[in-house]
Design an enzyme around this catalytic site. Structure first.
Site, PDB file in Angstrom:
ATOM      1  CB  CYS A  77      -0.921   0.042   1.204  1.00 52.34           C
ATOM      2  SG  CYS A  77      -2.082  -1.322   1.310  1.00 52.34           S
ATOM      3  CG  HIS A 133      -1.099   3.360   4.481  1.00 57.31           C
ATOM      4  ND1 HIS A 133      -1.133   2.033   4.137  1.00 57.31           N
ATOM      5  CD2 HIS A 133      -0.373   3.435   5.635  1.00 57.31           C
ATOM      6  CE1 HIS A 133      -0.470   1.326   5.038  1.00 57.31           C
ATOM      7  NE2 HIS A 133      -0.007   2.146   5.955  1.00 57.31           N
TER       8      HIS A 133
END
Ligand code: NAG
Ligand code: NAG
Ligand code: NAG
Ligand code: NAG
Length: 509
Positions: A77, A133
């Site tokens: 991610c 993130h």
């Protein structure tokens, strides 16, 4: 008519003409850019790759646009998101190891110029919706301080889809701009993000193009979805994870349909380019699937990095609409593709980009400017100690986890041999276990001829193997040190640091 009145009339007509000219000019130029990123969405998990659940919107948008079938992201991610936002490889930002830990004082380095900052400079309004993130320990790390005018979403890598809690209540991670958005407690993430995208489109000033980064949390674990999205598939899937995952993808598919409908209703669809991409391969233990590709999220096999991707826009040339592109593209390419290719701006002020402007290549179906792709080099992830694995005279330390693509050739080094091929649980296909020839630490594949990575050619082509090992060493020497600080539990924990259990900036020691 007095001459004074005539002059006023003339000036009025002239200024009306100017207003109209300005409107016309900006309407015709600078297309809107919408990037839709799905999360842990497997190669298999769209209708057009054989999923046993339906993605009618994604299938249609892809079928009318260009499907990118030789397109890569990073295997996890934060890295993919860092490359998208910076246009630079992980080895150049220090983020080459793992995802960002919410308790570590780290973020996409604040001296990196972001894609959003450049789009803003180019005259766009900029909006980030969904999963960030990329770190948040300092205010300077937050989306609003990285070039986005507006932000709604989660700062961490994941959380419960209705309660927006991580790791469990009362911890909360949902924000509008710089503040907690507690009113979203209970609203399913895909609904929240879709509705936000639609609101922004509806309120868009027609003279200003927009850049929207719509980063869905679906279908990443925890696997949760309103029950009705599972109903069509209950007879197909007896695996609860796969059933819920199918529902999550279906709901996102519906959401993308709603966003597209909003663009059309607003009359700006014709001047919008939609990029769809997964952020990495699926986690096969959590409902997703990458069949028939090898491996999964985290691995350097194709199942970890070969992404779902397509570009859809009326602005594509007619000859590419409805085609499949096998040109090599990478998520680092989107930075110059959007800023230079679509916005018609420049990349001045950035650090050296690893991406290429691919707009003409995609729009007109010409060759990609990319012939090589460094997947990653992670010196903190090496073959465990005690095993004395070497390749004689190798210019590169093959214990390091790394991968590189040059033309059709791909090299992988490190400890990957046990990853195999994982069949979708809803089919009668049988998984194939990974295997390792004793002490194997290199894999060499011809990806064009062997996209499933079944035949390691290290022994057959030592010349190519050594040439790619040399290339890896060149990149390694050009990399910056890994930045991966230790987590600081007491300082970062929002239930301990006075932040009322809401994740956000904190003071490291
Ligand atoms: C969200 O709502 C639930 C149920 O009403 C409640 O228990 C929880 O404390 C709420 N979370 C926050 C952060 O307010
Ligand atoms: C899409 O729009 C329909 C009609 O307004 C609505 O019922 C549905 O919940 C929306 N879906 C999503 C995922 O936002
Ligand atoms: C495009 O690539 C193909 C092979 O991939 C090559 O044969 C052709 O010459 C290239 N065209 C241009 C214009 O570079
Ligand atoms: C799997 O095999 C069974 C028994 O042969 C068959 O009834 C079923 O339709 C198959 N399922 C799929 C998804 O092919």
């Amino acid at each position: 008519m007095t001459s004074r009145k005539a002059l006023v009339l003339l000036l009025t007509v002239f200024s009306l003409y100017l207003v109209q000219a300005k409107t016309k000019r900006s309407k015709g130029s600078q297309p809107n850019v919408l990037v839709i990123l799905s999360d842990d969405h497997g190669y298999r998990d769209v209708g057009y790759h054989g999923a046993l659940f339906d993605t009618p919107v994604i299938d249609k948008l892809a079928a009318e646009g260009v499907k990118l079938e030789n397109y890569y992201v990073q295997p996890i991610c934060s890295p993919t998101r860092s490359v998208l936002m910076s246009g630079r490889y992980q080895i150049h930002t220090g983020l080459q190891h793992a995802v960002l830990d919410p308790m570590a004082p780290a973020c996409l380095p604040t001296d990196e110029v972001t894609l959003a900052q450049k789009m803003k400079q180019a005259g766009y309004s900029t909006h980030m919706i969904g999963k960030w993130h990329l770190g948040f320990y300092e205010e300077a790390c937050l989306p609003n301080n990285r070039g986005f005018d507006t932000y709604l979403g989660l700062l961490l890598g994941g959380g419960y889809q209705f309660s927006h809690s991580f790791p469990e209540p009362p911890y909360y991670d949902f924000h509008r701009d710089l503040a907690a958005a507690k009113d979203y407690n209970g609203t399913y993430s895909t609904y929240a993000f879709t509705n936000e995208a639609i609101d922004i489109i509806n309120n868009q000033d027609e003279d200003t193009p927009f850049f929207m980064y719509l980063s869905y949390q679906a279908p990443h674990a925890p696997l949760e979805v309103p029950e009705k999205y599972k109903d069509p598939y209950r007879s197909i899937f007896n695996n609860e994870d796969r059933l819920t995952y199918a529902g999550m993808v279906s709901c996102m598919d519906e959401g993308i349909g709603n966003v597209t409908a909003a663009l059309k209703a607003k009359g700006i669809y014709d001047n919008t380019v939609i990029f769809f991409s997964s952020d990495n391969g699926a986690t096969v233990m959590e409902g997703g699937n990458n069949w028939p590709l090898r491996g999964f999220k985290l691995t350097m096999f194709e199942g970890g990095m070969r992404a779902l991707g397509f570009v859809h826009s009326p602005l594509l040339s007619d000859k590419v609409k409805g085609t499949v592109s096998n040109e090599l593209y990478h998520v680092s390419d989107w930075f110059p593709t959007f800023v230079e290719g679509i916005a018609g701006w420049n990349t001045d002020g950035t650090k050296p980009l690893d991406g290429f402007n691919q707009w003409e290549s995609i729009r007109d179906g010409t060759n990609s400017s990319r012939t090589e792709l460094l997947h990653n080099i992670d010196p903190l992830w090496t073959v465990p100690g005690g095993r004395n694995w070497v390749v004689k005279d190798s210019p590169f330390n093959v214990k390091i986890n790394a991968a590189l693509r040059q033309g059709d050739w791909k090299i992988i080094t490190g400890d990957f041999g046990l990853f195999g091929w994982y069949a979708p649980p809803d089919t009668n296909i049988t998984s194939i276990p990974g295997h390792r020839i004793s002490k194997q630490v290199t894999w060499l594949f011809n990806i064009k001829e062997d996209p499933l990575e079944m035949n390691d050619l290290s022994d057959e082509h030592p010349d190519i193997l050594f040439s790619l090992l040399g290339k890896l060493q060149e990149y390694y020497l050009d990399s910056v040190p890994v930045f991966y600080p230790d987590p600081q539990q007491d300082q970062a924990d929002p239930c301990l640091n006075g932040n009322d259990c809401v994740w956000g900036p904190w003071t490291p020691i």
